[in-house]
Design an enzyme around this catalytic site. Structure first.
Site, PDB file in Angstrom:
ATOM      1  CG  PHE A 135      -1.887   1.159   1.222  1.00 40.26           C
ATOM      2  CD1 PHE A 135      -3.098   1.047   0.551  1.00 40.26           C
ATOM      3  CD2 PHE A 135      -1.596   2.345   1.876  1.00 40.26           C
ATOM      4  CE1 PHE A 135      -3.991   2.110   0.531  1.00 40.26           C
ATOM      5  CE2 PHE A 135      -2.483   3.407   1.854  1.00 40.26           C
ATOM      6  CZ  PHE A 135      -3.693   3.284   1.187  1.00 40.26           C
TER       7      PHE A 135
ATOM      8  CG  ASP B 185       5.505   3.601   1.639  1.00 40.08           C
ATOM      9  OD1 ASP B 185       5.521   4.222   2.726  1.00 40.08           O
ATOM     10  OD2 ASP B 185       4.469   3.445   0.971  1.00 40.08           O
TER      11      ASP B 185
ATOM     12  CE  LYS C 290      -0.262   5.594   7.602  1.00 36.18           C
ATOM     13  NZ  LYS C 290      -1.635   5.916   7.994  1.00 36.18           N
TER      14      LYS C 290
END
Length: 405
Positions: free
Chosen positions: A140, A225, A254
């Site tokens: 993702f 990532d 995040k």
């Protein structure tokens, strides 16, 4: 004067696009790892806003940072630079492999920049044929059309028309599957050190080193990532630091903002040079408010005692989950690292992660899922042992409820 609308869950269905299905509760206050809803009911937060609230709710350092910067300057765009952005970039460069930083608003935007940079680097150095990006099944990387195509979950990218091309998907932790796809036309391989949405699946050290070697062999960039694993979540500032494998490009978001929207792409000076003036941009990227908060996050998190607390909290989480499992036999294993853990449901309970998630909320615990078979925990990095024990006592009642249902 227009009357104020009654703010409740029903108002969501009335005024919001229906792409989300939020829980019935509406939190209104948070402090540390505790949250209270409109009715004053308390929850222990093991979700962290999906690995975002790295210092919990209303951490004094972050509150002070946003208040102080809010009285100075809020926004400039990138026709000018600003002090918080430059300070934050310098600290990220000093703490990592990188020489250069690009700021965005989210992990998806950071990944979008990374993929565009990889393609532009390859075009400039090798020609238009070197455009393939290899990603992995169950990965993702965001919700823009490019990033969701690179992500390895067709359910998120199907149904929106023709997808961006030259994107291939290998099998995570299977080096042979990468060897079967990679070639001199590959510009980049992108991976998560721990797959988050895919089920909290850590990459093996051998796999990471093997991918690094293949990228070197074929003149391809390795993009990591670290949107979910970064900024202390695994007990190192970035997860790549556990492995000894260094990426060419790293993305982070995040936890970087502790709840304030910010993302960043980190890379070397040689690679960064290919994003010349005008090739990419973001109106809000490097926003002074966001960077001031992120700087406070980085200053607070990047300390040996905090990293040690993350690792000791992991062990406490694992012990508590093992005790629950000894009684109810609902988990086959607990995967992950630091404060990013996934309790994998045993065969009897596969497909029921949402049942555990909903039962947890009923018993005053905010948890997450990572697919249908994994209950995910991504709390504050500085959650107290007392909050962990209290939250796990409540989670045990949720497990009991599901088992007896």
């Amino acid at each position: 004067m227009t009357a104020q609308p009654q703010v409740n869950r029903a108002l969501f269905d009335e005024v919001m696009v229906p792409n989300y299905a939020p829980a019935g509760i509406i939190p209104v206050q948070g402090k540390g790892s505790r949250v209270w809803d409109q009715q004053g009911r308390e929850y222990v937060d093991f979700a962290g806003g999906i690995a975002v609230s790295s210092l919990g709710h209303c951490h004094p350092a972050l509150v002070n940072a946003v208040k102080t910067q809010a009285e100075k300057i809020w926004h400039l765009s990138n026709v000018m630079t600003n002090e918080p952005a430059l300070r934050l970039a310098k600290k990220l460069v000093d703490a990592t492999f990188a020489d250069k930083v690009y700021f965005a608003n989210s992990g998806a935007e950071a990944n979008e920049a990374a993929f565009k940079l990889a393609r532009r680097w390859a075009l400039d150095k090798f020609g238009a044929q070197k455009d393939q990006i290899i990603s992995f099944g169950k990965s993702f990387h965001g919700r823009t059309f490019f990033t969701v195509t690179v992500g390895g979950q067709a359910a998120y990218s199907d149904g929106f028309g023709p997808k961006p091309g030259a994107v291939l998907h290998a099998e995570f932790n299977n080096l042979d599957s990468v060897k079967a796809l990679i070639s001199d036309n590959t510009c980049a391989v992108v991976l998560e050190p721990i797959q988050g949405e895919g089920g909290i699946i850590p990459a093996s050290a051998e796999f990471l080193q093997g991918v690094r070697d293949l990228c070197n062999k074929h003149n391809a960039l390795l993009i990591m990532d670290e949107v979910q694993t970064g900024v202390g979540r695994t007990g190192k500032l970035y997860a790549y630091m556990h492995s000894g494998v260094t990426p060419d490009i790293l993305t982070t978001a995040k936890s970087l903002g502790g709840g304030f929207p910010i993302g960043a792409m980190l890379t070397t000076a040689d690679i960064a040079a290919h994003l010349k003036v005008g090739t990419h941009g973001s109106t809000y990227g490097g926003n002074p408010l966001a960077c001031a908060v992120a700087e406070a996050v980085l200053d607070t998190v990047n300390q040996p005692q905090v990293m040690q607390q993350v690792l000791s909290n992991e062990q406490l989480f694992r012990r508590e989950l093992a005790a629950i499992n000894e009684q109810y036999h609902v988990f086959s294993e607990v995967r992950g690292q630091g404060m990013l853990l996934g309790a994998v449901l045993s065969e009897q309970y596969k497909g029921r992660s949402r049942d555990f998630f909903l039962a947890a909320a009923e018993h005053g615990v905010m948890a997450l899922v990572a697919g249908p078979d994994v209950v995910r925990f991504a709390p504050s990095l500085v959650i107290t042992p007392e909050d962990i024990v209290e939250g796990m006592q409540r989670f045990a009642l949720a497990v009991k409820q599901v088992v007896n249902s």
